[in-house]
Each structure stands twice: as C-alpha cells, then as structure tokens.
Scaffold this motif. Structure first.
Motif, PDB file in Angstrom:
ATOM      1  N   GLY A  18       0.968  -1.700   0.046  1.00 51.45           N
ATOM      2  CA  GLY A  18       0.069   0.297  -0.307  1.00 51.45           C
ATOM      3  C   GLY A  18       0.634   1.305  -0.388  1.00 51.45           C
ATOM      4  N   HIS A  19       0.548   2.095  -1.193  1.00 60.29           N
ATOM      5  CA  HIS A  19       1.167   3.610  -0.427  1.00 60.29           C
ATOM      6  C   HIS A  19       0.080   4.796  -0.531  1.00 60.29           C
ATOM      7  N   SER A  20       0.961   5.303   0.508  1.00 54.87           N
ATOM      8  CA  SER A  20       0.314   6.526   1.175  1.00 54.87           C
ATOM      9  C   SER A  20      -0.709   6.215   1.956  1.00 54.87           C
ATOM     10  N   LEU A  21      -2.550   6.539   0.459  1.00 56.16           N
ATOM     11  CA  LEU A  21      -3.584   5.753   2.005  1.00 56.16           C
ATOM     12  C   LEU A  21      -3.418   4.881   1.578  1.00 56.16           C
ATOM     13  N   GLY A  22      -3.393   3.930   0.624  1.00 53.86           N
ATOM     14  CA  GLY A  22      -3.065   2.496   0.146  1.00 53.86           C
ATOM     15  C   GLY A  22      -2.213   2.462   1.101  1.00 53.86           C
ATOM     16  N   ALA A  23      -1.441   1.943   2.753  1.00 52.12           N
ATOM     17  CA  ALA A  23      -0.970   1.472   3.009  1.00 52.12           C
ATOM     18  C   ALA A  23      -2.006   1.603   4.660  1.00 52.12           C
ATOM     19  N   ALA A  24      -2.660   2.668   4.961  1.00 53.55           N
ATOM     20  CA  ALA A  24      -3.684   2.245   6.090  1.00 53.55           C
ATOM     21  C   ALA A  24      -4.743   1.636   5.074  1.00 53.55           C
ATOM     22  N   VAL A  25      -5.249   1.714   3.983  1.00 52.59           N
ATOM     23  CA  VAL A  25      -6.708   0.482   3.404  1.00 52.59           C
ATOM     24  C   VAL A  25      -6.048  -0.580   3.782  1.00 52.59           C
ATOM     25  N   ALA A  26      -4.059  -1.431   3.049  1.00 51.57           N
ATOM     26  CA  ALA A  26      -4.316  -2.365   3.668  1.00 51.57           C
ATOM     27  C   ALA A  26      -3.381  -2.975   5.040  1.00 51.57           C
ATOM     28  N   TYR A  27      -3.506  -1.953   5.564  1.00 53.21           N
ATOM     29  CA  TYR A  27      -3.571  -2.297   7.466  1.00 53.21           C
ATOM     30  C   TYR A  27      -5.130  -2.492   7.547  1.00 53.21           C
TER      31      TYR A  27
END
Length: 260
Positions: free
Chosen positions: A95-104
């Motif tokens: 996940g990159h940027s916002l995607g890191a939080a969504v992946a988490y």
C-alpha cells in the motif's frame, strides 16, 4: 462481481495453472490513484513468480461511474468480501500513502474473520497508523487548492490536471479518498503477526523516514525500513533499486520459498 475490484488478477481461483505466477501482490492505491500506476510493476517484479494485482476502487478506471467511498470501514468491509475468492495462494499487500492504511485495515479485518493473512505488508509513503494526520484536512480544500496540493506532491502530470474534463473525472474520487484519509482512525487491538516493511522517499514531505519507521509498532513480526531517493512518488514506474528491494523482502518473508 469481485473481479471488478482488481486489475491484473487471474480471475479463476484455485491452484496456479502452468506458467501462471504462484504469488499475488495486491497493490493498494494512493489517493486518487488508479491501476495504471502499477502497469510497469508487472514487468519488473519477476512476473514469472509474482502476480501484481492492483486494487481498483470505485470512482476510477473501469468503475468511474460508481460513487467513491468516503469512509474507511465500509471500504474495507466490501474489499474483504471481494478478496475472499482470491486468497487461495500465498499473497502479500503493498500500500502506498492512503493505500498503506487501507492495506493495514484490510489485514486486520481478514484476521478478525479468520481468513488467510498476507505473508507481509509493505507500507509505503505513509506515517504509522497511530500518528494522526495533521490539519488542515485536505478534503475540505477548494477545488483549486486541492489541485495545487496534488501538483505539489508530483502525484499527477500537470497537463492532466489542467484539462477541465480530466479534472471533472478525477476530483470526486480524489476528494473522497482524502476524506477517508482525513477521518481515518486505526483499528485498536493486537498487532499484526507477519513482517512489515516500511518504505519511504528521502524527500517526501508527507512521510519522513522517521515517521515511516513508526510502523515498527504495528507488528510482532520482522520489520525493516528502506529509504529511497525521491519525493512522495519515489516508486513511480518501479525503478530498479525499488524493484530489487521488494523482491528481496518478499523472499525474506518466505513467500517465494513457500510458493515453490
């Protein structure tokens, strides 16, 4: 149909067919991001063993007419349901940027439901979940200021954002994604139990390496920080040093060994 959530996915669940990559790397986009961001990754991340599957959120790409999500919880809930049929082989989350939080958050939801867990999580270009997003909230900016913010991060080509029709198509999902980001509160509870690899650009104004290092607190498994030259989008087009690092970390997480 769950396949609409993914680009680059082998839609038939089950054992890999001859010549089909045995590993899945689900890639979660940054705010306003689409699946094209990951096109070159499919060539550079050992395509014979890694199947790069970009998450396609409503409001972009082939889902342009669908209303975008504005809150994390319903997004994660629906995404997990779409993922269920495709967790039939070893997989990882990037996940990159916002995607890191969504992946988490997606990993946490999988654990809560007793579903297979990713072998590792790559958290790129984002401060740790327990570090709140400082105001002012980006989703409340005017259209002009929102465009300026994206341009300052080198997130999209300036010529694309200066075209009225392109702006009309991009702004709703971009603003909705920033609303998810601005209102996000991380899940409380147990830490993840698999490796987390935190990646950062050394000139990223949103996620300094010291902020990215805070992801150490999210897991009881292995942890590493990698810092690359570049801004918030240091990873665009998967440069060689970045691609090499991703493959090395996948191997360390035993993905390649398990798949064989």
């Amino acid at each position: 149909m769950s396949a609409t959530w993914f680009s680059g996915l082998s839609v038939q669940p089950g054992a890999p067919a001859m010549g089909e990559p045995p590993l899945r790397l689900f890639c979660f986009p940054h705010a306003g991001g689409g699946s094209r961001f990951y096109n070159l990754w499919r060539q550079r991340l050992a395509p014979q063993v890694v199947e790069v599957c970009a998450i396609v959120l409503p409001g972009r790409d082939g889902r342009l007419l669908e209303p975008p999500y504005t809150r994390m919880e319903p997004l994660v809930s629906d995404l997990v349901e779409a993922l269920r049929p495709h967790l039939d082989r070893p997989f990882a989350f990037f996940g990159h940027s916002l995607g890191a939080a969504v992946a988490y958050e997606t990993a946490h939801r999988l654990r809560q439901l007793g579903l297979p867990q990713p072998r590792c999580l790559f958290a790129s270009g984002r401060r740790a979940p327990h570090s709140p997003v400082p105001p002012p909230f980006t989703h409340q900016l005017s259209d002009a200021d929102l465009v300026s913010e994206v341009l300052s991060l080198n997130g999209l080509p300036e010529k694309a954002l200066r075209r009225p029709r392109a702006l009309e198509a991009i702004l709703p999902s971009l603003r909705a994604d920033y609303q998810i980001n601005d209102t996000y509160l991380p899940s409380a509870g147990l830490r993840l139990a698999f490796p987390v690899y935190a990646y950062a650009g050394d000139d990223d104004p949103l996620a300094l390496p010291v902020d990215v290092a805070g992801w150490r607190l999210t897991t009881t498994g292995a942890f590493r920080v990698r810092v690359f030259p570049g801004d918030h989008f240091y990873l665009r087009d998967a440069p060689p040093d970045f691609a090499t690092a991703v493959l090395a970390d996948l191997r360390e997480a035993a993905l390649l060994g398990v798949a064989r």
